[in-house]
Design an enzyme around this catalytic site. Sequence first.
Site, mmCIF file in Angstrom:
data_model
loop_
_atom_site.group_PDB
_atom_site.id
_atom_site.type_symbol
_atom_site.label_atom_id
_atom_site.label_comp_id
_atom_site.label_asym_id
_atom_site.label_seq_id
_atom_site.Cartn_x
_atom_site.Cartn_y
_atom_site.Cartn_z
ATOM 1 N N SER A 100 5.663 -2.334 -2.983
ATOM 2 C CA SER A 100 5.292 -2.068 -1.617
ATOM 3 C C SER A 100 3.968 -2.893 -1.224
ATOM 4 O O SER A 100 3.071 -3.072 -1.945
ATOM 5 C CB SER A 100 4.953 -0.403 -1.601
ATOM 6 O OG SER A 100 4.689 -0.163 -0.213
ATOM 7 N N GLY A 101 4.218 -3.560 -0.292
ATOM 8 C CA GLY A 101 3.195 -4.173 0.229
ATOM 9 C C GLY A 101 3.227 -5.702 0.021
ATOM 10 O O GLY A 101 2.035 -6.401 0.158
ATOM 11 N N THR A 114 9.164 -6.835 4.276
ATOM 12 C CA THR A 114 9.651 -6.732 5.462
ATOM 13 C C THR A 114 9.141 -7.904 6.338
ATOM 14 O O THR A 114 9.965 -8.561 7.156
ATOM 15 C CB THR A 114 8.765 -5.561 6.278
ATOM 16 O OG1 THR A 114 9.336 -4.521 5.270
ATOM 17 C CG2 THR A 114 9.572 -5.238 7.337
ATOM 18 N N ASN A 131 0.204 -0.389 1.918
ATOM 19 C CA ASN A 131 0.598 -1.052 3.049
ATOM 20 C C ASN A 131 0.443 -0.140 4.160
ATOM 21 O O ASN A 131 0.794 0.860 4.405
ATOM 22 C CB ASN A 131 2.084 -1.446 2.522
ATOM 23 C CG ASN A 131 2.543 -2.559 3.798
ATOM 24 O OD1 ASN A 131 1.920 -2.572 4.715
ATOM 25 N ND2 ASN A 131 3.885 -2.987 3.507
ATOM 26 N N SER A 169 4.192 0.266 5.641
ATOM 27 C CA SER A 169 5.112 0.491 4.701
ATOM 28 C C SER A 169 6.405 1.021 5.195
ATOM 29 O O SER A 169 6.286 1.691 5.991
ATOM 30 C CB SER A 169 4.496 1.224 3.654
ATOM 31 O OG SER A 169 5.284 1.355 2.317
ATOM 32 N N SER A 170 7.614 0.196 4.678
ATOM 33 C CA SER A 170 8.849 0.902 5.327
ATOM 34 C C SER A 170 9.158 1.893 4.267
ATOM 35 O O SER A 170 9.143 1.702 3.151
ATOM 36 C CB SER A 170 9.894 -0.470 4.959
ATOM 37 O OG SER A 170 9.263 -1.436 5.166
ATOM 38 N N GLY A 176 10.054 -1.178 -2.114
ATOM 39 C CA GLY A 176 9.825 -1.791 -3.310
ATOM 40 C C GLY A 176 9.616 -0.848 -4.437
ATOM 41 O O GLY A 176 9.353 0.325 -3.950
ATOM 42 N N GLU A 223 7.851 1.650 -6.885
ATOM 43 C CA GLU A 223 6.653 2.186 -6.503
ATOM 44 C C GLU A 223 6.427 3.038 -7.708
ATOM 45 O O GLU A 223 7.101 3.855 -8.260
ATOM 46 C CB GLU A 223 6.983 3.335 -5.254
ATOM 47 C CG GLU A 223 6.570 2.478 -4.053
ATOM 48 C CD GLU A 223 6.914 3.475 -2.646
ATOM 49 O OE1 GLU A 223 7.524 4.557 -3.046
ATOM 50 O OE2 GLU A 223 6.737 3.066 -1.706
HETATM 51 N N1 LIG Z 1 4.047 -14.170 5.275
HETATM 52 C C1 LIG Z 1 2.756 -13.426 5.559
HETATM 53 N N2 LIG Z 1 1.815 -13.763 6.203
HETATM 54 C C2 LIG Z 1 0.762 -13.024 6.652
HETATM 55 N N3 LIG Z 1 0.840 -11.706 6.135
HETATM 56 C C3 LIG Z 1 1.720 -11.102 5.641
HETATM 57 C C4 LIG Z 1 2.804 -11.847 5.322
HETATM 58 N N4 LIG Z 1 3.617 -11.033 4.425
HETATM 59 C C5 LIG Z 1 2.989 -10.142 4.250
HETATM 60 N N5 LIG Z 1 1.876 -10.008 4.871
HETATM 61 C C6 LIG Z 1 0.817 -8.909 5.361
HETATM 62 O O1 LIG Z 1 1.139 -7.605 4.234
HETATM 63 C C7 LIG Z 1 1.324 -6.705 4.989
HETATM 64 C C8 LIG Z 1 2.716 -5.938 4.126
HETATM 65 O O2 LIG Z 1 3.654 -6.776 4.278
HETATM 66 P P1 LIG Z 1 5.349 -5.929 4.378
HETATM 67 O O3 LIG Z 1 6.013 -6.949 4.518
HETATM 68 O O4 LIG Z 1 5.135 -4.688 5.070
HETATM 69 O O5 LIG Z 1 5.403 -5.536 2.937
HETATM 70 P P2 LIG Z 1 6.366 -4.675 2.100
HETATM 71 O O6 LIG Z 1 7.548 -4.657 3.132
HETATM 72 O O7 LIG Z 1 6.943 -5.623 1.109
HETATM 73 O O8 LIG Z 1 6.153 -3.164 1.774
HETATM 74 C C9 LIG Z 1 1.847 -6.889 6.293
HETATM 75 O O9 LIG Z 1 1.746 -5.925 7.151
HETATM 76 C C10 LIG Z 1 1.022 -8.044 6.460
HETATM 77 O O10 LIG Z 1 -0.261 -7.802 6.747
HETATM 78 MG MG LIG Z 2 8.712 -3.272 4.045
#
Ligand SMILES: Nc1ncnc2c1ncn2[C@@H]1O[C@H](COP(=O)(O)OP(=O)(O)O)[C@@H](O)[C@H]1O
Ligand SMILES: [Mg+2]
Length: 1079
Positions: free
Chosen positions: A107-108, A112, A157, A160-161, A387, A389
């Site tokens: 997660s984070g 996404t 996060n 977080s989804s 992810g 957790e």
């Molecule tokens: N390629 C990227 N560039 C900039 N910030 C990113 C990038 N990928 C993730 N982040 C930061 O990390 C945070 C978490 O990403 P997210 O995709 O929501 O994580 P996950 O879906 O894996 O839990 C996002 O809200 C963003 O702030």
């Molecule tokens: Mg996500």
Amino acid sequence: MEVKTSLLDNMIGVGDMVLLEPLTEDSFIENLRNRFDHNEIYTYIGSVVISMNPYRSLPIFTPEKVEEYRNRNFYELSPHIYALADEAYRSLRDQDKDQCILITGESGAGKTEASKLVMSYVAAVCGKGQEVNKVKEQLLQSNPVLEAFGNAKTVRNDNSSRFGKYMDIEFDFKGDPVGGVISNYLLEKSRVVKQPRGERNFHIFYQLLSGASDDTLRKLKLDRDFSKYNYLSLDSANVNGLDDAANFRTVRNAMQIVGFMEDEVQSVLELVAAVLKLGNIEFKPESRSNGYDESRVKDKNDLKEMCELLGIEQSVLERAFSYRTVEAKLEKVSTTLNVSQAYYARDALAKNLYSRLFSWLVTRINESIKAQSKTRHKVMGVLDIYGFEIFEDNSFEQFIINYCNEKLQQIFIELTLREEQEEYIREDIEWTNIEYFNNAVICDLIENNQNGILAMLDEECLRPGTVTDITFLDKLNTVCAEHQHFESRLSKNSKFLTDHSLPHSCFRIQHYAGKVLYRVEGFMDKNNDLLYRDLSQAMYKANHKLIKQLFPEGNPAKVNLKRPPTAGFQFKHSVGTLMRNLQTKNPNYIRCVKPNDKKAPRIFTDSLVRHQVAYLGLMENVRVRRAGYAYRQAYEPCLERYKMLCKQTWPHWKGPTREGVEVLMADLQVSTEEFAYGNSKIFIRNPRTLFSLEEKRRGCLENLAALIQKIYRGWKCRTHFLLLKRSQVVVAAWYRRYAQQKKYTQIKSATIMVQSYSRGWKARKILRELKHQKRCEEAATTIAAYWHGTQVRREYRKFFRANAGRKIYSFIMQRLMQKYFLGLKRDLPSMSPIGGSWPTRPYRFLDTAHTELRSIFHHWRCKKYRSRFTDERKAVFEEKLQASEIFKDKKALYPSSVGQPFRGDYLEISKNPKYQKLSSAMDEKVLLADMVNKINRANGKGTARIFLLTKNNFVLADQKTGQVKASVPLPDLASISVSTQNDGFFALKLKEGSAGATKGDFLLSSEHLIEIITKLRRTGATAVNHNHLDIDISDEFLVQFKQDKVCVKFVQGAPKNGNGASCKRKNNRLLEVSVPSTA
Ligand SMILES: Nc1ncnc2c1ncn2[C@@H]1O[C@H](COP(=O)(O)OP(=O)(O)O)[C@@H](O)[C@H]1O
Ligand SMILES: [Mg+2]
């Protein structure tokens, strides 16, 4: 020329972990860190992309970057998620292979975000057009909607989804998107009613309260204040960098783009509001007669408002919170609910409401983005699932989530290995087995139909009798105790009996990604996912279209006594379907790694990364990849890249590329174990071999550069020299030409000069002769011409009209003159000299002639007139003329004398006998004889005297006797004085000293004064040399009498009868003559 680049160019660390040398965990982490520090967040393991979350925006997702990666080979540019997306898209479009993009990580870690990047890249590179753009837009805009309802802030996060998402994007044969299907997996619905510390409920609640207009909130009976709602955790209501109000507008807009109707949006918001209201309903116990407590709604206001919102009859819902009806075998038993049961029922309703709403949203979006045509589509699946957790407190949700991740890991292992294996077979390379951890056992532990944990849980749930979470744990303890990945305090495995990190109410699973401790509390419940039928029926009765739709089981007509499938069962089922789906597709992996736990940029926490690298099996991944051969490359790019290392292949290899590579390798003396020739690729066993090749290449490139430089410089100098030489020749040629030209022109002009002089001389000579000849001819011609001219003119003059005018003119003139003269002759005026008439002139041109003729005529008639005169008459006229000269306009008497002829001898002296004596005394002819009065000087009285004038003398004689009284020679007469008046007085003044002067001057008066004085003057003038006898005309003059001088003065007297001037002596000196006025 296209520049062939490679991943190997300008690498920071190594871009592909397969090339890592030596391959250890430490070097692996170090490489990641090195690249992370240089903003290289992407690294490959073969075709797998490792993505580090930068936690800040990097300038590597621009449209320019999209262009850069578009249509480039995977290893051509530095690692990027776009390279993977491009590869996937192109093999989908060009090779018709369905693709799936598997994004994993905890997660984070950025899953996404990665999925959105992939989608946006594909959207950017695929076809364009109105319809296609609409589809793209709808696909992309489904994200904000789902994120609002399915994402929440967690400790790991901020976004977080809280659900798993798999999206199939469908393309037509051209590669244009035509639609999509979204599948969602298990929303973490427990979050609706309770959030762990530091976390939030789903975004939409906060977004609605912050972003909706006052009007909307009023309609939804909501208050902007978060603290008024029990379901909203307050400690992190506002998240840094998250603008809920703005996001609400984005969501509304996205819903509109996706195709939600306005009333649908309204219904959705009503449901969200209803959930919030539901959270505020509280219960109080009410004692019953049977000793049990029964719950009652404490404050009915929220209940009432919620019922109003959803169109539910309040009493129905209220009852549903107090009673529960159990139907068994056509029997209905109603039991009361105590307060905690009521709360349980309330929360179950809220969770169900929300999760069903979420599923409905997904279905609704699918309806919008569904591909229109039914033909087979190419599909690209993007999997963004929650992810792995590990929380402090892990429950059913974490268990399910982690199970899902195990399955994904499983598929990853399977597919990568299978892929690898397939490649070896395809390429005809011998396969050597590799050791790696296969998590299939863990999957088995969870999902095995006989003794898997999920199966146990279901069994327990369905088992009659008292079933609790503890009985479930007991069951696990007996069934799974032997499993090497299962740990429990109470298991038969005595190993854990003393493990204090393992509480009694928990069990632990050694997941591929680490050990996770699960608390069994709530497992049963969550698996059952029970919603009392009374509640679903109450919902079904609602006068609200959407609610009714969400609770179809509440329809009393369709009472189904069968238990609904458990959550675990459902999930296992859907994961199974997903896995089968994924297996049919070509996988592309993005493995997300989280660099730190602080959500902070630029921080690389070694241990955290190390842990993820370990459980993601990245090292294994590399090892598998390198098991046989670390590096492989198609023959063509390989030959292209290293051909400069061997003479035969440099600069061009003419044969098949494989042979070229073989020649190259042989030439480089690479040991034969180090590489193998596949069908289309060369396989290099050890990265060191590749790096030594690279090293050689670099060295060679430098030499080549020097060589190229040398040749270029030589070529440049030579070209320059040749240019100079050519230029010199050109200059010389031009100069020579110029010099010759100049010389030639000089000679030419000189020749022309000489020639012209000579020609001139000759010509002039001829000219002279010709001129002379011509002049002679001209002279002759002129003479002849004149002669002929004269002749002809003479002959023809008369015919010349030019003369006619003149002739006519002169003729007319002649005629006119003739006429004029004849007329003049006819009309001649009288011949009298004094005749004044003269005919008028007939023509003006005769003006001068006419005047002239008049004067000639006048002179002529005067001459004629004069010629008729005799001498006597002439003398008479002469006298008259003289008289006029003397007296005209001087004396008043003169006019009367003009008409009287001068008779001269008035006395007829010679005839009258009376004067015989006197006549004889005169020896000269008497010119004038008249009677005058001699004025007496004493008294002024007159005495008559005869006055005679001869040629030389004048004589005064006595009238009676004729005796001469005085004779004065004319020369003695000095002057004569007369008055201006009409009188006859005159004084004869004598010269002093003359003989006659002794007696003094004579004062006389005569009737013929004019004649006397005229004759005196004429005679006096001719007789003597006395050319001037003065005649003095004035009214006052002096007269010399003997001695005295007397003044004679003439005055105007009164008119008198008859002739009448009278003279009177006034005194001695004055004689006054009074002359009667004539007027
Ligand atoms: N390629 C990227 N560039 C900039 N910030 C990113 C990038 N990928 C993730 N982040 C930061 O990390 C945070 C978490 O990403 P997210 O995709 O929501 O994580 P996950 O879906 O894996 O839990 C996002 O809200 C963003 O702030
Ligand atoms: Mg996500």
